[in-house]
Design a protein around this motif. Sequence first.
Motif, PDB file in Angstrom:
ATOM      1  N   LEU A 130      -7.909  -8.575   7.411  1.00 41.14           N
ATOM      2  CA  LEU A 130      -8.056  -9.878   8.165  1.00 41.14           C
ATOM      3  C   LEU A 130      -9.289 -10.448   8.418  1.00 41.14           C
ATOM      4  O   LEU A 130      -9.775 -11.542   8.162  1.00 41.14           O
ATOM      5  CB  LEU A 130      -7.388  -9.814   9.501  1.00 41.14           C
ATOM      6  CG  LEU A 130      -5.624  -9.435   9.364  1.00 41.14           C
ATOM      7  CD1 LEU A 130      -5.175  -9.223  10.751  1.00 41.14           C
ATOM      8  CD2 LEU A 130      -5.066 -10.821   8.730  1.00 41.14           C
ATOM      9  N   ASP A 131     -10.509  -9.587   8.744  1.00 40.63           N
ATOM     10  CA  ASP A 131     -11.688 -10.120   9.191  1.00 40.63           C
ATOM     11  C   ASP A 131     -12.737  -9.702   8.080  1.00 40.63           C
ATOM     12  O   ASP A 131     -13.892 -10.099   8.177  1.00 40.63           O
ATOM     13  CB  ASP A 131     -12.296  -9.090  10.397  1.00 40.63           C
ATOM     14  CG  ASP A 131     -10.997  -9.622  11.584  1.00 40.63           C
ATOM     15  OD1 ASP A 131     -10.325 -10.744  11.621  1.00 40.63           O
ATOM     16  OD2 ASP A 131     -10.869  -8.591  12.240  1.00 40.63           O
ATOM     17  N   GLY A 132     -12.487  -8.809   7.015  1.00 44.40           N
ATOM     18  CA  GLY A 132     -13.585  -8.627   6.199  1.00 44.40           C
ATOM     19  C   GLY A 132     -14.337  -7.272   6.463  1.00 44.40           C
ATOM     20  O   GLY A 132     -13.931  -6.664   7.350  1.00 44.40           O
ATOM     21  N   GLY A 133     -15.170  -6.995   5.718  1.00 49.23           N
ATOM     22  CA  GLY A 133     -16.059  -5.754   6.027  1.00 49.23           C
ATOM     23  C   GLY A 133     -15.503  -4.496   5.092  1.00 49.23           C
ATOM     24  O   GLY A 133     -14.756  -4.820   4.048  1.00 49.23           O
ATOM     25  N   GLU A 134     -16.162  -3.466   5.208  1.00 49.54           N
ATOM     26  CA  GLU A 134     -16.001  -2.251   4.482  1.00 49.54           C
ATOM     27  C   GLU A 134     -14.853  -1.387   4.979  1.00 49.54           C
ATOM     28  O   GLU A 134     -14.663  -1.109   5.926  1.00 49.54           O
ATOM     29  CB  GLU A 134     -17.315  -1.563   4.118  1.00 49.54           C
ATOM     30  CG  GLU A 134     -18.525  -2.161   3.705  1.00 49.54           C
ATOM     31  CD  GLU A 134     -18.177  -2.689   2.193  1.00 49.54           C
ATOM     32  OE1 GLU A 134     -17.672  -1.939   1.333  1.00 49.54           O
ATOM     33  OE2 GLU A 134     -18.323  -4.012   1.694  1.00 49.54           O
ATOM     34  N   LEU A 135     -14.285  -0.683   3.896  1.00 49.04           N
ATOM     35  CA  LEU A 135     -13.381   0.086   4.177  1.00 49.04           C
ATOM     36  C   LEU A 135     -13.926   1.489   4.579  1.00 49.04           C
ATOM     37  O   LEU A 135     -15.049   1.507   3.977  1.00 49.04           O
ATOM     38  CB  LEU A 135     -12.215   0.374   3.061  1.00 49.04           C
ATOM     39  CG  LEU A 135     -11.378  -0.753   2.753  1.00 49.04           C
ATOM     40  CD1 LEU A 135     -10.740  -0.418   1.202  1.00 49.04           C
ATOM     41  CD2 LEU A 135     -10.254  -0.714   3.735  1.00 49.04           C
ATOM     42  N   PRO A 136     -13.262   2.460   5.449  1.00 51.63           N
ATOM     43  CA  PRO A 136     -14.005   3.571   5.941  1.00 51.63           C
ATOM     44  C   PRO A 136     -14.022   4.614   4.874  1.00 51.63           C
ATOM     45  O   PRO A 136     -14.732   5.698   5.245  1.00 51.63           O
ATOM     46  CB  PRO A 136     -13.158   3.731   7.077  1.00 51.63           C
ATOM     47  CG  PRO A 136     -11.722   3.389   6.604  1.00 51.63           C
ATOM     48  CD  PRO A 136     -12.121   2.223   6.251  1.00 51.63           C
ATOM     49  N   MET A 137     -13.408   4.328   3.528  1.00 53.82           N
ATOM     50  CA  MET A 137     -13.626   5.536   2.660  1.00 53.82           C
ATOM     51  C   MET A 137     -13.470   4.878   1.184  1.00 53.82           C
ATOM     52  O   MET A 137     -12.804   3.842   1.031  1.00 53.82           O
ATOM     53  CB  MET A 137     -12.469   6.530   2.899  1.00 53.82           C
ATOM     54  CG  MET A 137     -11.133   6.183   2.691  1.00 53.82           C
ATOM     55  SD  MET A 137      -9.804   7.041   2.777  1.00 53.82           S
ATOM     56  CE  MET A 137     -10.076   7.159   4.774  1.00 53.82           C
ATOM     57  N   LYS A 138     -14.002   5.409   0.251  1.00 56.12           N
ATOM     58  CA  LYS A 138     -14.157   4.993  -1.114  1.00 56.12           C
ATOM     59  C   LYS A 138     -12.844   5.376  -1.685  1.00 56.12           C
ATOM     60  O   LYS A 138     -12.522   6.575  -1.873  1.00 56.12           O
ATOM     61  CB  LYS A 138     -15.397   5.065  -1.799  1.00 56.12           C
ATOM     62  CG  LYS A 138     -16.506   4.597  -1.226  1.00 56.12           C
ATOM     63  CD  LYS A 138     -17.762   4.921  -2.096  1.00 56.12           C
ATOM     64  CE  LYS A 138     -19.076   4.427  -1.718  1.00 56.12           C
ATOM     65  NZ  LYS A 138     -18.832   2.989  -1.362  1.00 56.12           N
ATOM     66  N   LEU A 139     -12.346   4.442  -2.756  1.00 57.14           N
ATOM     67  CA  LEU A 139     -10.940   4.769  -3.194  1.00 57.14           C
ATOM     68  C   LEU A 139     -11.376   5.845  -4.659  1.00 57.14           C
ATOM     69  O   LEU A 139     -10.304   6.842  -4.995  1.00 57.14           O
ATOM     70  CB  LEU A 139     -10.529   3.666  -4.104  1.00 57.14           C
ATOM     71  CG  LEU A 139      -9.087   3.836  -4.682  1.00 57.14           C
ATOM     72  CD1 LEU A 139      -7.894   4.087  -3.641  1.00 57.14           C
ATOM     73  CD2 LEU A 139      -8.599   2.303  -5.128  1.00 57.14           C
ATOM     74  N   GLU A 140     -12.630   5.952  -5.049  1.00 58.97           N
ATOM     75  CA  GLU A 140     -12.841   6.808  -6.105  1.00 58.97           C
ATOM     76  C   GLU A 140     -12.700   8.157  -5.548  1.00 58.97           C
ATOM     77  O   GLU A 140     -12.360   9.200  -6.269  1.00 58.97           O
ATOM     78  CB  GLU A 140     -14.190   6.660  -6.667  1.00 58.97           C
ATOM     79  CG  GLU A 140     -14.238   5.308  -7.398  1.00 58.97           C
ATOM     80  CD  GLU A 140     -14.529   4.287  -6.329  1.00 58.97           C
ATOM     81  OE1 GLU A 140     -14.519   3.099  -7.027  1.00 58.97           O
ATOM     82  OE2 GLU A 140     -14.566   4.217  -5.152  1.00 58.97           O
ATOM     83  N   GLY A 141     -12.974   8.422  -4.523  1.00 62.90           N
ATOM     84  CA  GLY A 141     -12.769   9.821  -3.599  1.00 62.90           C
ATOM     85  C   GLY A 141     -11.335  10.302  -3.483  1.00 62.90           C
ATOM     86  O   GLY A 141     -11.093  11.609  -3.738  1.00 62.90           O
ATOM     87  N   ALA A 142     -10.495   9.407  -3.491  1.00 60.29           N
ATOM     88  CA  ALA A 142      -8.776   9.908  -3.809  1.00 60.29           C
ATOM     89  C   ALA A 142      -8.701  10.365  -5.157  1.00 60.29           C
ATOM     90  O   ALA A 142      -7.948  11.474  -5.183  1.00 60.29           O
ATOM     91  CB  ALA A 142      -8.079   8.775  -3.347  1.00 60.29           C
ATOM     92  N   VAL A 143      -9.457   9.963  -6.064  1.00 54.10           N
ATOM     93  CA  VAL A 143      -8.914  10.618  -7.381  1.00 54.10           C
ATOM     94  C   VAL A 143      -9.900  12.029  -7.484  1.00 54.10           C
ATOM     95  O   VAL A 143      -9.329  12.942  -8.100  1.00 54.10           O
ATOM     96  CB  VAL A 143      -9.959   9.718  -8.586  1.00 54.10           C
ATOM     97  CG1 VAL A 143      -9.613  10.222  -9.749  1.00 54.10           C
ATOM     98  CG2 VAL A 143      -9.250   8.220  -8.633  1.00 54.10           C
ATOM     99  N   LYS A 144     -11.016  12.202  -6.906  1.00 52.74           N
ATOM    100  CA  LYS A 144     -11.713  13.324  -6.965  1.00 52.74           C
ATOM    101  C   LYS A 144     -10.855  14.502  -6.194  1.00 52.74           C
ATOM    102  O   LYS A 144     -10.868  15.705  -6.635  1.00 52.74           O
ATOM    103  CB  LYS A 144     -13.248  13.332  -6.309  1.00 52.74           C
ATOM    104  CG  LYS A 144     -13.822  14.771  -6.223  1.00 52.74           C
ATOM    105  CD  LYS A 144     -15.241  14.353  -5.804  1.00 52.74           C
ATOM    106  CE  LYS A 144     -16.395  13.726  -6.696  1.00 52.74           C
ATOM    107  NZ  LYS A 144     -17.729  13.933  -6.339  1.00 52.74           N
TER     108      LYS A 144
END
Length: 288
Positions: A245-259
Amino acid sequence: MLCHDGLQAVVIASITSVHADQAIKAIDANKHVLCEKPLSTSVEISQEVVDAATHHPHLKVMCGFSRRFDASYRDAYSKSTSGLIGTPSIFRSQTCDKLDPSGFFVAYAQHSGGIFVDCSIHDIDLALWFFGQDSTVKSVVASGITAVQPGLRKWGDRDNAVGMVEFHQGKIAYFFASRMMAAGQEDSTEIIGTEGKLTVNMQPQLNLVNIYGKGGERREFPATYYERFEDAFVREANEFTAVCLDGGELPMKLEGAVKAVRIGCALQESLVSGEKIWFDAEGKRMEK
């Protein structure tokens, strides 16, 4: 549902085998996505979700690793990154479910990816969080037994398993996963550094009530994973919503889920084969 007027974001909490397909469809429909872990039981399919998100950079796409939103784990991470225990070097963590004699876990094993991909994926993500997302795996080895649910072997799975991951950065992570705890959910972590250590939930308890009786003093355990991490799930959803809703960065990177899936799959393979698996400094599999 994806065509519903006004829909901006979706939460995917379906069976693991359809996570990636549903996530990609939602991304292609221009929706923000919060997908329950893991993205898939396959490294390649998990990467397809990342690729889809890359093509829609304005969307927020996150894999839900709930323990990163738990107050105790966040406090431990803050203390670790402050240098309180020096350099984190050894990481020990477990995900241990209460015994379910109904046969659910045997039936679920054909879709779950195995105990390391389903259970230990939480602990793997935590290790990458505390050691650093850029940590590169040097080797993995695993072993396990079917103590109470021999039907799991049909699907290449076990009800108790231990795994060890060595990193090229000179660090080691040790994981224990179980489906046969008698008292309740037992999820705990120990982070050992060069100048001290941190522990999280080494003595599980449902709440602050102690029970005194003829047998002595005792505490009740959470019965399920959700009961232990309910507040973390709420915080995860709230923070994801706020970013959408407000923008900003997510607390974790999606690439980490693949690792995390890559490590979990390697551990599961080692569990079945009995062989140690090696990787070079670039993360490519190699013979030793």
